[in-house]
Design an enzyme around this catalytic site. Sequence first.
Site, short mmCIF file in Angstrom:
data_model
loop_
_atom_site.label_atom_id
_atom_site.label_comp_id
_atom_site.label_asym_id
_atom_site.label_seq_id
_atom_site.Cartn_x
_atom_site.Cartn_y
_atom_site.Cartn_z
N TYR A 181 2.28 1.69 14.13
CA TYR A 181 3.16 2.56 13.36
C TYR A 181 2.77 4.02 13.48
O TYR A 181 1.61 4.36 13.68
CB TYR A 181 3.23 2.13 11.90
CG TYR A 181 1.94 2.03 11.15
CD1 TYR A 181 1.56 3.01 10.24
CD2 TYR A 181 1.10 0.94 11.32
CE1 TYR A 181 0.39 2.90 9.51
CE2 TYR A 181 -0.08 0.82 10.61
CZ TYR A 181 -0.44 1.82 9.71
OH TYR A 181 -1.61 1.72 9.00
N ASP B 246 -6.79 -6.22 -1.80
CA ASP B 246 -5.41 -6.63 -2.08
C ASP B 246 -5.33 -7.79 -3.07
O ASP B 246 -4.28 -8.00 -3.68
CB ASP B 246 -4.68 -6.98 -0.78
CG ASP B 246 -4.33 -5.74 0.02
OD1 ASP B 246 -4.31 -4.63 -0.56
OD2 ASP B 246 -4.06 -5.86 1.23
N HIS C 36 0.81 -1.22 0.00
CA HIS C 36 0.00 0.00 0.00
C HIS C 36 0.84 1.26 0.00
O HIS C 36 1.96 1.27 0.50
CB HIS C 36 -0.90 0.03 1.24
CG HIS C 36 -1.80 -1.14 1.37
ND1 HIS C 36 -2.15 -1.67 2.59
CD2 HIS C 36 -2.42 -1.92 0.44
CE1 HIS C 36 -2.97 -2.70 2.41
NE2 HIS C 36 -3.14 -2.87 1.12
N LYS D 21 6.71 6.13 7.52
CA LYS D 21 6.18 5.29 8.59
C LYS D 21 7.30 4.73 9.43
O LYS D 21 8.32 4.26 8.90
CB LYS D 21 5.37 4.13 8.01
CG LYS D 21 4.14 4.55 7.25
CD LYS D 21 3.41 3.37 6.64
CE LYS D 21 2.18 3.84 5.87
NZ LYS D 21 1.51 2.73 5.21
#
Length: 183
Positions: free
Chosen positions: A133, A170, A64, A73
């Site tokens: 995250y 996905d 992603h 991130k």
Amino acid sequence: MGNFTFNETKIKGVYIIDVRTYGDNRGYFMETYKESDFKEAGLDYNFVQDNQSSSRKGVLRGLHFQKKHPQAKLVRVIKGEVFDVAVDLRKGSPTYGQWVGAVLSEENKRQFMIPRGFAHGFVVLSDYAEFTYKCDDLYHPEDEGGILWNDPTIGVEWPEVGDVILSEKDKVQPLFADSKIEF
């Protein structure tokens, strides 16, 4: 630098970060982020959002990215174990289209620093995992992009986990060659 060891990977800007822990018979303590230490290492980010997910073994989330609002991130696992991956989408980068991965677990307490301009994904290796995250931009659902997790051009070497469990989204992500995304 203090409580962190910053190990740059083969892809410039992507780091595996080892964190010093202090423990005794009661348990342990660790700093998971200290702005001054990260800045001293050249990782100058303004994190604005923290996220957490839980998944069972075989769940694969990714690959992603956000198109107009790319996010850096800082990722880690607080329960279980995952194999985490970053794919370089930076236009003109010598490692464009290449990937790097790291095993993150509650035992090794490693973190993975992924700058803007990367696709990101992970697969759960343990029976259960909790993944957390920090992001340096907000999540914009209308801005989501993705690349098929097993794209042959990228060639991520995912560990064997049995049946891979994917979201409907996905399962149908475009191939890297068709995504036309460059940062």
